[in-house]
Design a protein around this motif. Structure first.
Motif, mmCIF file in Angstrom:
data_model
loop_
_atom_site.group_PDB
_atom_site.id
_atom_site.type_symbol
_atom_site.label_atom_id
_atom_site.label_comp_id
_atom_site.label_asym_id
_atom_site.label_seq_id
_atom_site.Cartn_x
_atom_site.Cartn_y
_atom_site.Cartn_z
ATOM 1 N N GLU A 71 45.744 41.488 35.340
ATOM 2 C CA GLU A 71 44.250 41.597 35.959
ATOM 3 C C GLU A 71 43.304 41.803 35.093
ATOM 4 O O GLU A 71 42.260 41.172 34.911
ATOM 5 C CB GLU A 71 44.241 42.017 37.310
ATOM 6 C CG GLU A 71 44.869 41.550 38.229
ATOM 7 C CD GLU A 71 44.584 41.723 39.803
ATOM 8 O OE1 GLU A 71 43.389 41.405 40.215
ATOM 9 O OE2 GLU A 71 45.225 42.765 40.418
ATOM 10 N N MET A 72 43.291 43.034 34.276
ATOM 11 C CA MET A 72 42.428 43.591 33.392
ATOM 12 C C MET A 72 42.407 42.627 32.334
ATOM 13 O O MET A 72 41.053 42.351 31.756
ATOM 14 C CB MET A 72 42.898 44.830 33.012
ATOM 15 C CG MET A 72 42.000 45.369 31.772
ATOM 16 S SD MET A 72 42.703 46.898 31.024
ATOM 17 C CE MET A 72 44.048 46.365 30.102
ATOM 18 N N VAL A 73 43.322 42.054 31.853
ATOM 19 C CA VAL A 73 43.291 41.150 30.539
ATOM 20 C C VAL A 73 42.766 39.882 30.614
ATOM 21 O O VAL A 73 41.587 39.260 30.372
ATOM 22 C CB VAL A 73 44.623 41.038 29.684
ATOM 23 C CG1 VAL A 73 44.627 40.051 28.677
ATOM 24 C CG2 VAL A 73 45.097 42.408 29.244
ATOM 25 N N LEU A 74 43.169 39.215 31.755
ATOM 26 C CA LEU A 74 42.778 37.909 32.190
ATOM 27 C C LEU A 74 41.418 37.686 32.731
ATOM 28 O O LEU A 74 40.545 36.939 32.611
ATOM 29 C CB LEU A 74 43.695 37.095 33.230
ATOM 30 C CG LEU A 74 45.037 36.860 32.540
ATOM 31 C CD1 LEU A 74 45.926 35.811 33.719
ATOM 32 C CD2 LEU A 74 45.069 35.741 31.153
ATOM 33 N N GLY A 75 41.164 38.782 34.092
ATOM 34 C CA GLY A 75 39.924 38.551 34.568
ATOM 35 C C GLY A 75 38.871 39.414 33.941
ATOM 36 O O GLY A 75 37.896 39.105 34.441
ATOM 37 N N GLY A 76 39.320 40.198 33.004
ATOM 38 C CA GLY A 76 38.362 40.994 32.473
ATOM 39 C C GLY A 76 37.986 40.463 30.970
ATOM 40 O O GLY A 76 37.245 39.715 30.446
ATOM 41 N N LEU A 77 38.924 41.075 29.981
ATOM 42 C CA LEU A 77 38.709 40.833 28.717
ATOM 43 C C LEU A 77 38.679 39.291 28.120
ATOM 44 O O LEU A 77 37.692 38.849 27.592
ATOM 45 C CB LEU A 77 39.975 41.237 27.768
ATOM 46 C CG LEU A 77 40.068 43.069 27.845
ATOM 47 C CD1 LEU A 77 41.335 43.530 27.310
ATOM 48 C CD2 LEU A 77 38.479 43.759 27.502
ATOM 49 N N GLY B 287 44.286 30.501 29.765
ATOM 50 C CA GLY B 287 45.683 31.266 29.959
ATOM 51 C C GLY B 287 44.968 32.770 29.356
ATOM 52 O O GLY B 287 44.138 33.016 29.212
ATOM 53 N N GLY B 288 46.226 33.206 28.845
ATOM 54 C CA GLY B 288 45.924 34.474 28.036
ATOM 55 C C GLY B 288 47.228 35.525 27.809
ATOM 56 O O GLY B 288 47.292 36.310 27.705
ATOM 57 N N GLY B 289 48.515 34.590 27.683
ATOM 58 C CA GLY B 289 49.720 35.440 27.716
ATOM 59 C C GLY B 289 49.752 36.203 26.246
ATOM 60 O O GLY B 289 50.195 37.318 26.505
ATOM 61 N N PRO B 290 49.478 35.653 25.244
ATOM 62 C CA PRO B 290 49.451 36.448 23.895
ATOM 63 C C PRO B 290 48.624 37.680 23.981
ATOM 64 O O PRO B 290 49.078 38.889 23.506
ATOM 65 C CB PRO B 290 48.995 35.729 22.907
ATOM 66 C CG PRO B 290 49.297 34.145 23.218
ATOM 67 C CD PRO B 290 49.110 34.249 24.738
ATOM 68 N N GLN B 291 47.510 37.781 24.650
ATOM 69 C CA GLN B 291 46.568 38.770 25.021
ATOM 70 C C GLN B 291 47.071 39.890 25.738
ATOM 71 O O GLN B 291 47.067 40.917 25.614
ATOM 72 C CB GLN B 291 45.178 38.371 25.395
ATOM 73 C CG GLN B 291 44.310 37.288 24.202
ATOM 74 C CD GLN B 291 44.664 36.195 24.392
ATOM 75 O OE1 GLN B 291 45.754 35.640 24.881
ATOM 76 N NE2 GLN B 291 43.851 35.189 24.044
ATOM 77 N N ILE B 292 47.693 39.336 26.951
ATOM 78 C CA ILE B 292 48.569 40.185 27.891
ATOM 79 C C ILE B 292 49.614 40.987 27.049
ATOM 80 O O ILE B 292 49.839 42.295 27.075
ATOM 81 C CB ILE B 292 49.215 39.612 28.884
ATOM 82 C CG1 ILE B 292 47.953 39.013 29.919
ATOM 83 C CG2 ILE B 292 50.050 40.253 29.832
ATOM 84 C CD1 ILE B 292 48.457 37.842 30.957
ATOM 85 N N GLY B 293 50.279 40.169 26.225
ATOM 86 C CA GLY B 293 51.533 40.770 25.515
ATOM 87 C C GLY B 293 51.008 41.934 24.532
ATOM 88 O O GLY B 293 51.643 43.026 24.397
ATOM 89 N N GLN B 294 49.858 41.753 23.986
ATOM 90 C CA GLN B 294 49.358 42.848 22.856
ATOM 91 C C GLN B 294 48.989 44.057 23.654
ATOM 92 O O GLN B 294 49.122 45.142 23.106
ATOM 93 C CB GLN B 294 48.187 42.144 22.138
ATOM 94 C CG GLN B 294 48.431 41.084 21.185
ATOM 95 C CD GLN B 294 47.323 40.127 20.610
ATOM 96 O OE1 GLN B 294 46.226 40.519 21.002
ATOM 97 N NE2 GLN B 294 47.530 39.110 19.960
ATOM 98 N N VAL B 295 48.134 43.748 24.760
ATOM 99 C CA VAL B 295 47.683 44.887 25.726
ATOM 100 C C VAL B 295 49.184 45.631 25.840
ATOM 101 O O VAL B 295 49.061 46.991 25.962
ATOM 102 C CB VAL B 295 46.878 44.602 26.628
ATOM 103 C CG1 VAL B 295 46.570 46.056 27.602
ATOM 104 C CG2 VAL B 295 45.697 44.138 26.081
ATOM 105 N N LEU B 296 50.178 45.059 26.536
ATOM 106 C CA LEU B 296 51.287 45.852 26.987
ATOM 107 C C LEU B 296 51.839 46.541 25.893
ATOM 108 O O LEU B 296 52.542 47.618 26.211
ATOM 109 C CB LEU B 296 52.350 44.519 27.668
ATOM 110 C CG LEU B 296 51.938 44.087 28.977
ATOM 111 C CD1 LEU B 296 52.687 42.923 29.384
ATOM 112 C CD2 LEU B 296 51.884 45.161 30.117
ATOM 113 N N SER B 297 52.073 45.962 24.777
ATOM 114 C CA SER B 297 52.619 46.440 23.545
ATOM 115 C C SER B 297 51.866 47.994 23.048
ATOM 116 O O SER B 297 52.580 48.784 22.920
ATOM 117 C CB SER B 297 52.602 45.498 22.419
ATOM 118 O OG SER B 297 53.185 46.310 21.265
ATOM 119 N N ARG B 298 50.407 47.909 23.179
ATOM 120 C CA ARG B 298 49.687 49.047 22.808
ATOM 121 C C ARG B 298 50.010 50.162 23.974
ATOM 122 O O ARG B 298 49.801 51.283 23.777
ATOM 123 C CB ARG B 298 48.354 48.637 22.812
ATOM 124 C CG ARG B 298 47.957 47.852 21.526
ATOM 125 C CD ARG B 298 46.337 47.903 21.259
ATOM 126 N NE ARG B 298 45.669 47.597 22.104
ATOM 127 C CZ ARG B 298 45.045 46.194 22.378
ATOM 128 N NH1 ARG B 298 45.580 45.351 21.388
ATOM 129 N NH2 ARG B 298 44.173 45.736 23.139
#
Length: 298
Positions: free
Chosen positions: A101-107, A67-78
């Motif tokens: 796509e950038m967060v899950l498939g990349g970072l 998964g990666g929901g929290p990481q997505i939320g952090q990038v969207l917030s920034r």
């Protein structure tokens, strides 16, 4: 340096206890949904990577869906973009999907691959776009309310569900002694990308691979009974009863349902385990006690 006798004995005892499990699971595939605290705490991340490498070295084939929901939320917030949820699902417009796509498939995906490789493994990162892996269809939510004459259909954008899985690329990697690491992004018939719940993807991947086990890492000890005590083993009929009585509810329901569907489709068993425990996967696979709840067919 010589190990103290007691410590040496404990290590030997653990290895002996693990031996029958290693023998039993050798050559088998384990699909692991990776998420929660296990993905955010450095100690747990490194421990999880070591677990996977050890599994591969003793002949077990781990396949990871993350998964990666929290990481997505952090990038969207920034980026100054607010996260919006409907029925627990992230509203995903085109701009948000680009971030997903950038967060899950990349970072996130590449960090997991890097950690596994650092521990001596050979991991390869994938999204559902690679090798035509995950075919998706758009997910439409429904809302029932007394004032509505018919259920309201809610469009939350690029959120999907699994239509089908083509596991050819995963099988190729497993047979080549690689550890596949899959980001839950699918492609629709319209060519659009869709963000899919990682639990659902893990369940469907396990079905297609006819995995020995589906392992879901969570931030809870596992399934709990009415008194809040851990249920170590349970069958599908008993799970249905707990759902009907409301004991299993909320965020645990999607995990349970994907686990049941996987078992009914031929997966050997499903485990819901506490990812906050270091080396939780190894403890669950290779010890008599385990660290979570085992769901079996009967």
């Amino acid at each position: 340096m010589t190990l103290p006798a007691e410590r040496a004995y404990n290590i030997a005892r653990i290895l002996v206890e693990a031996l029958p499990y290693i023998r039993r699971f050798r050559g088998k595939t384990m699909v692991i949904k990776y998420g929660g605290n296990a993905m955010t705490e450095q100690r747990l991340k490194e421990g999880f990577a070591r677990d996977l490498v050890l599994m591969k070295l003793v002949g077990i084939n781990p396949v990871v869906v993350h998964g990666g929901g929290p990481q997505i939320g952090q990038v969207l917030s920034r980026l100054g973009k607010a996260s919006e949820f409907v029925q627990g699902m992230r509203v995903t417009d085109s701009e948000t999907m680009d971030v997903v796509e950038m967060v899950l498939g990349g970072l996130v995906n590449k960090e997991i691959v890097h950690l596994i490789n650092q521990q001596g493994g050979a991991a390869v990162g994938l999204t559902g776009k690679d090798g035509d892996l995950i075919h998706a269809r758009k997910l439409m939510l429904h809302r029932d309310a007394p004032e509505l004459q018919a259920p309201e259909i809610i469009d939350i954008g690029h959120v999907g569900e699994v239509e089908s899985i083509d596991a050819s690329v995963v099988n190729m990697l497993v047979s080549g002694d690689f550890i596949p690491v899959i980001a839950p992004i699918g492609v629709g018939r319209d060519g659009a990308s869709y963000n899919i719940n990682a639990d659902l993807v893990a369940g469907k991947v396990a079905e297609v691979l006819t995995a020995e086990k589906l392992i879901l890492l969570t931030n809870t000890p596992g399934l709990l009974d009415a008194e809040g005590q851990l249920i170590k083993q349970i069958d599908i009929a008993q799970v249905d009863a707990l759902i009907g009585s409301g004991i299993i509810s909320g965020g645990m329901l999607p995990k349970i349902r994907c686990a049941i569907e996987a078992i009914q489709a031929g997966v050997g068993a499903a485990h819901i385990i506490d990812g906050r425990i270091e080396h939780a996967v190894l403890l669950d696979l290779f010890t008599d006690e385990g660290v979570g709840s085992l769901i079996r067919r009967r």
